[in-house]
Design a protein around this motif. Structure first.
Motif, short mmCIF file in Angstrom:
data_model
loop_
_atom_site.label_atom_id
_atom_site.label_comp_id
_atom_site.label_asym_id
_atom_site.label_seq_id
_atom_site.Cartn_x
_atom_site.Cartn_y
_atom_site.Cartn_z
N ASN A 14 -55.03 14.56 16.92
CA ASN A 14 -54.79 13.60 15.85
C ASN A 14 -55.54 12.29 16.07
N PRO A 43 -54.42 10.23 11.89
CA PRO A 43 -55.75 10.81 11.71
C PRO A 43 -56.59 9.94 10.79
N ASN A 47 -55.57 23.47 14.74
CA ASN A 47 -56.81 23.84 14.05
C ASN A 47 -57.49 24.91 14.89
N TYR A 56 -56.63 17.61 12.34
CA TYR A 56 -55.27 18.11 12.17
C TYR A 56 -54.96 19.08 13.29
N CYS A 110 -62.61 14.76 10.79
CA CYS A 110 -62.33 15.24 12.14
C CYS A 110 -63.58 15.14 13.00
N CYS A 131 -49.95 7.27 6.01
CA CYS A 131 -49.56 7.88 7.28
C CYS A 131 -48.78 6.87 8.10
#
Length: 141
Positions: free
Chosen positions: A71, A16, A79, A76, A21, A2
């Motif tokens: 993020n 992220p 969502n 993501y 999450c 990333c």
């Protein structure tokens, strides 16, 4: 791998997290975006809230904020939870905005019957002409 975006604060990770999450943290952070948007919308007269061109810069800032905050906590964007939050903001500010929809109705019979009959009659006439012409061509040879 990333690569950090200009919208993601590098100090908080920039990308992220691999660990997943953190939805609780995300739901704690998103209201900050909503409050900033509400503060900006107070500068717009209420009767202009349905005219996107009057507040598009504020809305873009709100959208960017929700994306960054989502993020940062490893989620993501979009969502379902973030979308639910955004929908709540929409209800708060844009519930009175309606889309003017055209009410369609059939034309009067005086217009509708010729619009149906003419193509049908032309189709029958063309089919008859093709049949007649094909029989006549056989006789000429």
């Amino acid at each position: 791998m990333c690569s950090p975006s200009p919208w993601w604060p590098v100090a908080e990770g920039g990308c992220p997290r691999v660990g997943g999450c953190n939805e609780t943290r995300m739901l704690e952070k998103l209201p900050r975006c909503g409050k900033a948007f509400a503060d900006m919308m107070r500068t717009v007269e209420v009767w202009k809230w349905c005219n996107l061109s009057e507040f598009i810069v504020y809305y873009q800032s709100f959208t960017n904020c929700t994306e960054v905050e989502t993020n940062v906590v490893g989620c993501y964007w979009p969502n379902p939870l973030a979308q639910g939050f955004i929908t709540g903001v929409h209800r708060q500010f844009f519930s009175n905005c309606t889309v003017d929809r055209t009410h369609w109705e059939d034309p009067p019979d005086a217009v509708l019957i010729p619009l149906i009959a003419v193509p049908v009659l032309l189709t029958v006439a063309m089919a008859g002409l093709v049949v007649w012409r094909s029989k006549r061509t056989g006789q000429l040879l």
